[in-house]
Design an enzyme around this catalytic site. Structure first.
Site, PDB file in Angstrom:
ATOM      1  N   GLU A 119       0.856  -1.190   0.000  1.00  0.00           N
ATOM      2  CA  GLU A 119       0.000   0.000   0.000  1.00  0.00           C
ATOM      3  C   GLU A 119       0.894   1.244   0.000  1.00  0.00           C
ATOM      4  O   GLU A 119       1.880   1.293   0.715  1.00  0.00           O
ATOM      5  CB  GLU A 119      -0.872  -0.031   1.268  1.00  0.00           C
ATOM      6  CG  GLU A 119      -1.775   1.146   1.432  1.00  0.00           C
ATOM      7  CD  GLU A 119      -2.632   1.364   0.204  1.00  0.00           C
ATOM      8  OE1 GLU A 119      -3.383   0.456  -0.159  1.00  0.00           O
ATOM      9  OE2 GLU A 119      -2.542   2.443  -0.404  1.00  0.00           O
ATOM     10  N   LEU A 121      -0.555   4.624   0.156  1.00  0.00           N
ATOM     11  CA  LEU A 121      -1.305   5.844   0.478  1.00  0.00           C
ATOM     12  C   LEU A 121      -0.659   6.620   1.617  1.00  0.00           C
ATOM     13  O   LEU A 121       0.070   6.056   2.434  1.00  0.00           O
ATOM     14  CB  LEU A 121      -2.763   5.519   0.822  1.00  0.00           C
ATOM     15  CG  LEU A 121      -3.087   4.688   2.062  1.00  0.00           C
ATOM     16  CD1 LEU A 121      -3.040   5.503   3.334  1.00  0.00           C
ATOM     17  CD2 LEU A 121      -4.450   4.055   1.898  1.00  0.00           C
ATOM     18  N   ARG A 122      -0.925   7.930   1.628  1.00  0.00           N
ATOM     19  CA  ARG A 122      -0.453   8.783   2.726  1.00  0.00           C
ATOM     20  C   ARG A 122      -1.613   9.104   3.648  1.00  0.00           C
ATOM     21  O   ARG A 122      -2.727   9.364   3.170  1.00  0.00           O
ATOM     22  CB  ARG A 122       0.071  10.116   2.183  1.00  0.00           C
ATOM     23  CG  ARG A 122       1.332  10.039   1.366  1.00  0.00           C
ATOM     24  CD  ARG A 122       1.490  11.272   0.511  1.00  0.00           C
ATOM     25  NE  ARG A 122       0.379  11.413  -0.425  1.00  0.00           N
ATOM     26  CZ  ARG A 122       0.124  12.503  -1.153  1.00  0.00           C
ATOM     27  NH1 ARG A 122       0.870  13.577  -1.018  1.00  0.00           N
ATOM     28  NH2 ARG A 122      -0.894  12.543  -1.983  1.00  0.00           N
ATOM     29  N   PHE A 217       8.599  15.850  -1.580  1.00  0.00           N
ATOM     30  CA  PHE A 217       9.317  15.305  -0.425  1.00  0.00           C
ATOM     31  C   PHE A 217      10.721  15.899  -0.276  1.00  0.00           C
ATOM     32  O   PHE A 217      11.638  15.241   0.187  1.00  0.00           O
ATOM     33  CB  PHE A 217       9.321  13.763  -0.444  1.00  0.00           C
ATOM     34  CG  PHE A 217       8.008  13.235   0.079  1.00  0.00           C
ATOM     35  CD1 PHE A 217       6.831  13.477  -0.620  1.00  0.00           C
ATOM     36  CD2 PHE A 217       7.934  12.543   1.285  1.00  0.00           C
ATOM     37  CE1 PHE A 217       5.609  13.054  -0.136  1.00  0.00           C
ATOM     38  CE2 PHE A 217       6.709  12.120   1.781  1.00  0.00           C
ATOM     39  CZ  PHE A 217       5.556  12.374   1.066  1.00  0.00           C
ATOM     40  N   GLY A 221      11.922  20.314   7.351  1.00  0.00           N
ATOM     41  CA  GLY A 221      11.026  20.478   8.495  1.00  0.00           C
ATOM     42  C   GLY A 221      11.690  19.969   9.760  1.00  0.00           C
ATOM     43  O   GLY A 221      12.925  19.889   9.843  1.00  0.00           O
ATOM     44  N   CYS A 228       4.883   5.300   9.713  1.00  0.00           N
ATOM     45  CA  CYS A 228       5.466   4.525   8.611  1.00  0.00           C
ATOM     46  C   CYS A 228       6.969   4.736   8.432  1.00  0.00           C
ATOM     47  O   CYS A 228       7.738   3.790   8.561  1.00  0.00           O
ATOM     48  CB  CYS A 228       4.741   4.865   7.320  1.00  0.00           C
ATOM     49  SG  CYS A 228       2.980   4.625   7.471  1.00  0.00           S
ATOM     50  N   LYS A 231       9.224   3.705  11.421  1.00  0.00           N
ATOM     51  CA  LYS A 231       9.076   2.254  11.640  1.00  0.00           C
ATOM     52  C   LYS A 231       9.732   1.463  10.509  1.00  0.00           C
ATOM     53  O   LYS A 231      10.477   0.515  10.755  1.00  0.00           O
ATOM     54  CB  LYS A 231       7.580   1.922  11.722  1.00  0.00           C
ATOM     55  CG  LYS A 231       7.229   0.475  11.496  1.00  0.00           C
ATOM     56  CD  LYS A 231       5.723   0.249  11.577  1.00  0.00           C
ATOM     57  CE  LYS A 231       4.973   0.475  10.294  1.00  0.00           C
ATOM     58  NZ  LYS A 231       5.093  -0.557   9.275  1.00  0.00           N
ATOM     59  N   ARG A 295       1.553   9.435  16.232  1.00  0.00           N
ATOM     60  CA  ARG A 295       2.641   8.469  16.381  1.00  0.00           C
ATOM     61  C   ARG A 295       3.942   9.064  15.822  1.00  0.00           C
ATOM     62  O   ARG A 295       3.972   9.580  14.723  1.00  0.00           O
ATOM     63  CB  ARG A 295       2.310   7.159  15.661  1.00  0.00           C
ATOM     64  CG  ARG A 295       1.345   6.301  16.480  1.00  0.00           C
ATOM     65  CD  ARG A 295       0.920   5.079  15.727  1.00  0.00           C
ATOM     66  NE  ARG A 295      -0.002   5.402  14.662  1.00  0.00           N
ATOM     67  CZ  ARG A 295      -0.489   4.499  13.804  1.00  0.00           C
ATOM     68  NH1 ARG A 295      -0.134   3.238  13.895  1.00  0.00           N
ATOM     69  NH2 ARG A 295      -1.343   4.863  12.866  1.00  0.00           N
TER      70      ARG A 295
HETATM   71  C1  UGA Z   1       4.123   7.537   4.059  1.00  0.00           C
HETATM   72  C2  UGA Z   1       4.351   7.480   2.539  1.00  0.00           C
HETATM   73  O1  UGA Z   1       4.373   8.807   1.995  1.00  0.00           O
HETATM   74  C3  UGA Z   1       3.245   6.675   1.843  1.00  0.00           C
HETATM   75  O2  UGA Z   1       3.550   6.559   0.458  1.00  0.00           O
HETATM   76  C4  UGA Z   1       3.188   5.284   2.495  1.00  0.00           C
HETATM   77  O3  UGA Z   1       2.146   4.502   1.935  1.00  0.00           O
HETATM   78  C5  UGA Z   1       2.941   5.423   3.989  1.00  0.00           C
HETATM   79  O4  UGA Z   1       4.006   6.203   4.558  1.00  0.00           O
HETATM   80  C6  UGA Z   1       2.927   4.047   4.587  1.00  0.00           C
HETATM   81  O5  UGA Z   1       3.964   3.382   4.574  1.00  0.00           O
HETATM   82  O6  UGA Z   1       1.850   3.555   4.967  1.00  0.00           O
HETATM   83  P1  UGA Z   1       2.570   8.979   5.708  1.00  0.00           P
HETATM   84  O7  UGA Z   1       3.465   8.465   6.780  1.00  0.00           O
HETATM   85  O8  UGA Z   1       1.102   8.869   5.888  1.00  0.00           O
HETATM   86  O9  UGA Z   1       2.904   8.259   4.293  1.00  0.00           O
HETATM   87  O10 UGA Z   1       2.846  10.540   5.492  1.00  0.00           O
HETATM   88  P2  UGA Z   1       3.882  11.408   4.628  1.00  0.00           P
HETATM   89  O11 UGA Z   1       3.113  12.425   3.897  1.00  0.00           O
HETATM   90  O12 UGA Z   1       4.782  10.573   3.823  1.00  0.00           O
HETATM   91  O13 UGA Z   1       4.711  12.142   5.762  1.00  0.00           O
HETATM   92  C7  UGA Z   1       5.579  11.432   6.640  1.00  0.00           C
HETATM   93  C8  UGA Z   1       6.429  12.413   7.426  1.00  0.00           C
HETATM   94  O14 UGA Z   1       7.364  13.085   6.563  1.00  0.00           O
HETATM   95  C9  UGA Z   1       5.617  13.531   8.113  1.00  0.00           C
HETATM   96  O15 UGA Z   1       6.157  13.767   9.402  1.00  0.00           O
HETATM   97  C10 UGA Z   1       5.824  14.730   7.208  1.00  0.00           C
HETATM   98  O16 UGA Z   1       5.708  15.961   7.881  1.00  0.00           O
HETATM   99  C11 UGA Z   1       7.264  14.493   6.750  1.00  0.00           C
HETATM  100  N1  UGA Z   1       7.585  15.168   5.465  1.00  0.00           N
HETATM  101  C12 UGA Z   1       6.964  14.798   4.320  1.00  0.00           C
HETATM  102  C13 UGA Z   1       8.556  16.187   5.451  1.00  0.00           C
HETATM  103  O17 UGA Z   1       9.142  16.537   6.497  1.00  0.00           O
HETATM  104  N2  UGA Z   1       8.863  16.787   4.260  1.00  0.00           N
HETATM  105  C14 UGA Z   1       8.267  16.428   3.091  1.00  0.00           C
HETATM  106  O18 UGA Z   1       8.617  17.003   2.033  1.00  0.00           O
HETATM  107  C15 UGA Z   1       7.286  15.418   3.120  1.00  0.00           C
END
Ligand code: UGA
Length: 403
Positions: A119, A121-122, A217, A221, A228, A231, A295
Site C-alpha cells: 500500500e 497511500l499517505r 518530499f 522540516g 510509517c 518504523k 505516532r
Molecule cells: C508515508 C508514505 O508517503 C506513503 O507513500 C506510504 O504509503 C505510507 O508512509 C505508509 O507506509 O503507509 P505517511 O506516513 O502517511 O505516508 O505521510 P507522509 O506524507 O509521507 O509524511 C511522513 C512524514 O514526513 C511527516 O512527518 C511529514 O511531515 C514528513 N515530510 C513529508 C517532510 O518533512 N517533508 C516532506 O517534504 C514530506
C-alpha cells in the site's frame, strides 16, 4: 464502521464509508472467519509496528493469517489471499503461506492463490491516494493469483506492475526509505542554508526542477514522523543487520532525523535569547496536517526539550490534542482554538501546517502575542508578508531573510 463512522479522522473518509455502507457495498464484522467465507479475495491489512529492537512485530499478521487459514478450510472454490501490510521480505512465503496451508489443510497454487500487494497511500490524503494510485504493485505466487488481483483493480487507470513476492515486499521498504532519505537530505541542507542566509525552500525548488529528482518530499522540516517512515526505515536497518548487510546511508537518515527536532529548539532559542520562563504557543501536534495521528510526532521531542529549557507550552491542534495528551504527562495547556493558545504567549512555534494554522495572519500574531515572534518548522507563511508586517519570522532552513 457499520454505522458509517470511521474510528479515526481522515478527510473525506466518513462520507465515503457512509455512502458505501448505505449502498450495501461495505460491511464490517468482528468475525474474521465469516468475512473470508463470504468473499473471493482476502486482503490482510493489519499493523506491523516496531519491536524494541526496531524490527517489525508480525504477531498480528500471524494471528489473522491463522483465522484466514481456518476459514479457507471450508471454503469451496478458489480464493486468493493478499498481504497488504508492510512486511519484511520473505514473510509472505515463509510465514503467511505456511500458516495458511497448515490451518486450511489446502495447498497454495492449487486450492488457493497468494499475492503481496503493498500500500502506498499517505495519511491525510488516504482517500485520494487510494482512488488515484501512481502504481499498483502485485507480487504473485503464480500467474493465476496475480490475474485475480489485477482483475480486482481493473477499474484503476495506472501502471500495474507484476513481480516476484519478495520484490513486492522490498519495493515498499525501498520506496519509504528513499522518501525518508529525500526529506533528510533537505533537512541536512537546511542547516547549511541557515549558515549562508539562504532559503532552503528556494534551493530545493531549484533542485526539484530537475525531472530526474522532482520537487516532492524535499520540504525541510522538524524531521519525518508518523507510523510509517520511522518504523519502516528502522525495520529494514534491523533486518539488514541480522543478515550481515551494512546500511550506512539509512543509519545516518535515522540519526539526522533524531537531530532535527533538537536543532529546531536551538533555532527557537536563538529567536528569543533564552527559553527559561518563556511561554510558547505551540501550533500543530499531529505528525503532519489532516490527521489526528500523533505516532512519532516531532511535537513530542520538541515540547520535552522546551520544558527542559524552562519554557511552558500552550498547545493547539485542530484534531490531535486528545491523542497527544495521552503521550505525555508534561503540564502542557491545551486549547481548542489558536487565538487562546497565542494570547499573551512570548512567541509562536509551528510544528505542522494545518490549513487552520496557515490561515493565521501576521496581524493576528501581532495582536495576540506579547512579542510578534514566529519560529516555523515548516514554510507555513509567506516570509515577505510576515516580515513586511512586522513579524519576526524565523524557521528551519532560512535565517535573516531579506525582503
Ligand atoms: C508515508 C508514505 O508517503 C506513503 O507513500 C506510504 O504509503 C505510507 O508512509 C505508509 O507506509 O503507509 P505517511 O506516513 O502517511 O505516508 O505521510 P507522509 O506524507 O509521507 O509524511 C511522513 C512524514 O514526513 C511527516 O512527518 C511529514 O511531515 C514528513 N515530510 C513529508 C517532510 O518533512 N517533508 C516532506 O517534504 C514530506
Amino acid at each position: 464502521m457499520n454505522r458509517g463512522i470511521p474510528p479515526f479522522y481522515e478527510p473525506g473518509l466518513e462520507d465515503l464509508v457512509r455512502e458505501m455502507v448505505e449502498k450495501g457495498m461495505l460491511s464490517g464484522s468482528t468475525d474474521n472467519v465469516d468475512a473470508v467465507r463470504q468473499s473471493y479475495v482476502t486482503f490482510i491489512c493489519v499493523g506491523t509496528p516496531s519491536l524494541p529492537d526496531g524490527s517489525a512485530d508480525l504477531s498480528a499478521i500471524e494471528a489473522s493469517t491463522r483465522d484466514v487459514g481456518m476459514a479457507l478450510n471450508d471454503v469451496d472454490g478458489y480464493h486468493v489471499v493478499v498481504a497488504k501490510s508492510t512486511i519484511p521480505p520473505g514473510t509472505t512465503e515463509n510465514l503467511i503461506l505456511t500458516t495458511l496451508e497448515k490451518y486450511s489443510g489446502k495447498r497454495v497454487g492449487v486450492d488457493f492463490g497468494l499475492c503481496m500487494n503493498p500500500e502506498f497511500l499517505r495519511q491525510g490524503e488516504a482517500v485520494h491516494d487510494s482512488l488515484n494510485p501512481d502504481r499498483i504493485v502485485i507480487g504473485e505466487y503464480d500467474k493465476k493469483s496475480g490475474d485475480v488481483v489485477e482483475y480486482t483493480y481493473k477499474d484503476y487507470d495506472c501502471p500495474k506492475m507484476r513481480c516476484d513476492i519478495k520484490a513486492a515486499e522490498l519495493i515498499k521498504y525501498a520506496a519509504n526509505s528513499l522518501l525518508a532519505t529525500k526529506i533528510t537530505f533537505a533537512n541536512e541542507f537546511s542547516r547549511i542554508c541557515e549558515k549562508f542566509d539562504v532559503d532552503v525552500y528556494e534551493v530545493m525548488k531549484g533542485v526539484g526542477l530537475d525531472f530526474r529528482i522532482n520537487p516532492r518530499f524535499l520540504n525541510a522540516g522538524c524531521g519525518f514522523g508518523g507510523s510509517c517512515f520511522p518504523k519502516d526505515v528502522n525495520a529494514i536497518v534491523a533486518l539488514a543487520d541480522c543478515i550481515g548487510v551494512e546500511t550506512p546511508l539509512l543509519d545516518s537518515v535515522l540519526y539526522t532525523n533524531k537531530l532535527q527536532p533538537m536543532h529546531f529548539v536551538e533555532l527557537i532559542k536563538d529567536a528569543v535569547g533564552t527559553l527559561d520562563g518563556k511561554i510558547v504557543a505551540f501550533l500543530g501536534l499531529s505528525f503532519k496536517p489532516n490527521t489526528d495521528d500523533t505516532r512519532a510526532t516531532r511535537a513530542l521531542p520538541i515540547i520535552k526539550k522546551l520544558y527542559d529549557e524552562g519554557a511552558k507550552v500552550k498547545a493547539y491542534d485542530p484534531k490531535a490534542t486528545k491523542n497527544f495528551e495521552r503521550m505525555t504527562d508534561l503540564p502542557v495547556e491545551y486549547y481548542e482554538n489558536w487565538e487562546e493558545a497565542l494570547r499573551n504567549a512570548d512567541l509562536a512555534v509551528v510544528q505542522s501546517d494545518w490549513k487552520e494554522i496557515r490561515d493565521i495572519e501576521a496581524d493576528d500574531f501581532k495582536r495576540l502575542l506579547k512579542n510578534p515572534i514566529v519560529v516555523d518548522g515548516r514554510r507555513t507563511y509567506e516570509p515577505n508578508v510576515m516580515i513586511s508586517k512586522g513579524v519576526k519570522y524565523f524557521g528551519i532552513g532560512w535565517n535573516n531573510l531579506e525582503i
